[in-house]
Design a protein around this motif. Structure first.
Motif, PDB file in Angstrom:
ATOM      1  N   ALA A   1      -3.033  10.172   1.089  1.00 40.43           N
ATOM      2  CA  ALA A   1      -2.658  10.032   2.627  1.00 40.43           C
ATOM      3  C   ALA A   1      -2.230   8.597   2.768  1.00 40.43           C
ATOM      4  N   ASP A   2      -1.207   8.305   3.390  1.00 41.02           N
ATOM      5  CA  ASP A   2      -0.976   7.066   3.860  1.00 41.02           C
ATOM      6  C   ASP A   2      -1.014   6.802   5.225  1.00 41.02           C
ATOM      7  N   GLU A   3      -2.112   6.039   5.737  1.00 44.77           N
ATOM      8  CA  GLU A   3      -2.181   5.835   7.155  1.00 44.77           C
ATOM      9  C   GLU A   3      -2.606   7.065   7.942  1.00 44.77           C
ATOM     10  N   PRO A   4      -3.221   8.109   7.417  1.00 47.11           N
ATOM     11  CA  PRO A   4      -3.204   9.287   8.182  1.00 47.11           C
ATOM     12  C   PRO A   4      -3.570   9.084   9.569  1.00 47.11           C
TER      13      PRO A   4
ATOM     14  N   LYS B   1       0.738  -1.332  -0.007  1.00 49.44           N
ATOM     15  CA  LYS B   1      -0.161  -0.104   0.062  1.00 49.44           C
ATOM     16  C   LYS B   1       0.832   1.299   0.147  1.00 49.44           C
ATOM     17  N   SER B   2       2.001   1.190   0.738  1.00 50.43           N
ATOM     18  CA  SER B   2       2.731   2.601   1.003  1.00 50.43           C
ATOM     19  C   SER B   2       3.322   2.674  -0.287  1.00 50.43           C
ATOM     20  N   THR B   3       3.946   1.530  -0.893  1.00 53.69           N
ATOM     21  CA  THR B   3       4.577   1.643  -2.083  1.00 53.69           C
ATOM     22  C   THR B   3       3.734   2.287  -3.230  1.00 53.69           C
TER      23      THR B   3
HETATM   24 MG    MG Z   1       2.376   1.286   4.749  1.00 54.71          MG
END
Ligand code: MG
Ligand code: ATP
Lengths: 228, 292
Positions: free
Chosen positions: A161-164, A41-43
């Motif tokens: 947004a990454d896991e805000p 996901k982050s990638t």
């Molecule tokens: Mg991540």
């Protein structure tokens, strides 16, 4: 708005993080990206503002061909995308107002405009009172609201947004979510990676599920769908 | 870049100085200490140079005219001495003048000279254009007909030149070694400062700042640190030097230069070095952190 065509990402150490990912996101959509830890996901998120670069494939965000950008164009592209980070990424030596103002200073608008926009945005996130405090004097939820304010202040057409809400308690998570929904109502595209099942299930928005680097599910009005 | 952005960088640069408190202190001290030693070495070497010029300019050749030389041809002799290559000046001291000098020197014992007439010869005093040629000129003079005897402090001259050149060379080597050491010290201090700001630089880039924009305040900050790092040792050197000039008794040719005549060189050198080191340290050593 956002287009990924056959995107692959293999990190320098040989880990294959994304395989054959193709996605299309239209202007004004609200998209949740879910999946187990380490799924990619982050990638997926980082590729969109070029913190990471794909091994293969093409990526378009808001009219920018991310992979073909010249070095000089990267800052310009980033000013059109609002990014909210899990670890907030606030400048510790600057006050709340200065952190938000920074995103406007880089585009060289007048101090009057900066003052006006910063005041507006801080009011929107409910931090007018704390404008002159430093990040370390704020709670995690407040810091993340500063992060959101900074992402919004340029009026970008997309927020990524990454896991805000990854480090926030449920109450603060909901307040961030409410903010995103208000912004989305005005037509801003939102892409948000999250592990927060309650939020995803309550929202009934588009859900992209990534597992082991592949998109396994792409569902309108979707559900979180995992038992973690 | 717009004017308002330059204004913004200046404000940020100033703020950073204070917000990075002890880092600024460390960098400024490193610059100040190095420049203090550099300035001190400069003042020392300017003075050594001045003293050796003083001494050298006092080197002279005394040529004594033989007693049998006809008085009326003295002016011809003077002219021929004057025409020797490398001679700057020739002055004449007659035996009468020499006697008066002698009497003055002996003061109350002047009556020792009574009854022996005037045993002193006429004398020419020569100065070389280049003090290093004194010995050569002395030899030429010795061969001139009518000159009986020549003196020029043979033994002293050789030693003096060895000492003054040695001091000058040592000063140059010392100053260069110091500069290299100082630059190393300062670049390390600043690298540490920048290293701790690595995260900040990354964040700025992710928010859409260009490299030039990020560098702006660093540029201002570096310049200011360099200036402070130069002004502090200048003030210290001034106070110290004034005290030295006033309280250390010295006699010519060993005299200290007045502050005014070392001022311009030292001020310009220190400020230029300070600003250069400051900017170079801040801007150049942050380059590798800009690749995000
Ligand atoms: Mg991540
Ligand atoms: N910089 C990196 N270098 C090498 N491998 C990496 C790097 N970043 C991530 N990876 C690997 O890529 C894979 C996907 O990581 P990613 O961070 O995208 O997962 P994620 O879905 O965001 O996980 P989480 O939900 O835990 O945040 C993982 O196997 C991870 O170890």
């Amino acid at each position: 708005m956002i287009e990924m065509q056959d995107v692959w990402k293999e990190y320098a150490n040989g880990v294959s993080a994304l395989s054959a990912v193709s996605v299309s996101i239209k202007q004004g959509e609200f998209v949740y990206v879910v999946g187990p830890s380490g799924a990619g996901k982050s990638t997926f998120i980082k590729l969109m503002y070029r913190e990471e670069r794909p091994t293969r494939g093409s990526i378009f965000v808001g009219g920018f061909n991310i992979e073909r950008l010249r070095e000089r164009q990267i800052p310009v592209m980033r000013r059109h995308i609002g990014v909210v980070f899990q670890d907030y990424k606030l400048l510790q030596k600057m006050t709340v107002a200065e952190n938000v103002a920074f995103a406007l200073e880089v585009i060289e608008v007048s101090r009057r405009t900066i003052h006006k926009r910063v005041t507006e945005v801080l009011e929107l996130v409910g931090l007018s009172e704390k404008a002159h405090m430093f990040p370390r004097q704020l709670s995690g939820g407040e810091q993340q609201r500063v992060g959101v304010a900074r992402a919004l202040v340029n009026k970008p057409s997309v927020i990524i947004a990454d896991e805000p809400t990854g480090n926030l308690d449920p109450e603060n998570s909901w307040s961030i979510l409410k903010l995103f929904e208000r912004v989305n109502d005005r037509g801003t595209t939102i892409v948000m990676a999250t592990h927060n099942r309650e939020i995803v299930n309550a929202a009934k928005k588009r859900v992209l599920a990534i597992e082991a680097g592949r998109i396994m599910r792409d569902q309108e009005r979707g559900e979180y769908g995992y038992e973690d | 870049m717009k004017i308002r952005t330059i204004g913004r960088h200046t404000r940020e640069g100033f703020k950073n100085l204070f917000r990075n408190g002890w880092m600024t202190f460390a960098a400024v001290s490193a610059v100040a200490v190095t420049l203090f030693i550099l300035g001190g070495a400069m003042i020392l070497s300017l003075n050594v140079q001045n003293i050796s010029v003083n001494i050298e300019s006092q080197l002279q050749v005394n040529a004594y005219v033989s007693s049998s030389y006809p008085q009326k041809h003295l002016s011809t002799l003077e002219a021929s001495l004057r025409s020797l290559p490398g001679v700057r000046s020739v002055s004449f001291i007659s035996k009468d003048q020499a006697l008066k000098k002698m009497e003055k020197l002996l003061q109350s014992n002047a009556d020792l000279l009574n009854g022996i007439g005037n045993p002193l010869p006429d004398e020419f005093v020569l100065q070389a254009k280049d003090p290093h040629q004194t010995a050569m000129i002395a030899n030429e003079v010795r061969l001139t007909p009518g000159i009986d005897k020549v003196q020029y402090g043979q033994s002293v001259i050789g030693k003096l030149f060895t000492v003054t050149t040695a001091i000058r060379d040592a000063a140059v080597v010392f100053i260069i070694a110091l500069l290299v050491m100082g630059i190393f010290l300062i670049s390390n201090t600043i690298k540490i400062t920048i290293f701790t700001r690595r995260r900040e630089i990354e964040i700025m880039k992710l928010v859409g700042a260009t490299d030039g924009f990020i560098r702006g305040p660093f540029f201002v900050e570096g310049t200011l640190m360099g200036l402070f790092g130069a002004v502090l040792p200048l003030a210290a050197l001034y106070v110290l030097y004034r005290w030295l000039v006033q309280s250390v008794p010295l006699f010519p040719p060993f005299s200290l230069l007045p502050w005014a005549s070392v001022l311009d060189k030292v001020v310009i050198t220190l400020i230029a070095c300070g600003v250069f080191i400051g900017i170079w340290g801040s801007v150049i050593s942050m380059r590798k952190f800009l690749r995000v």
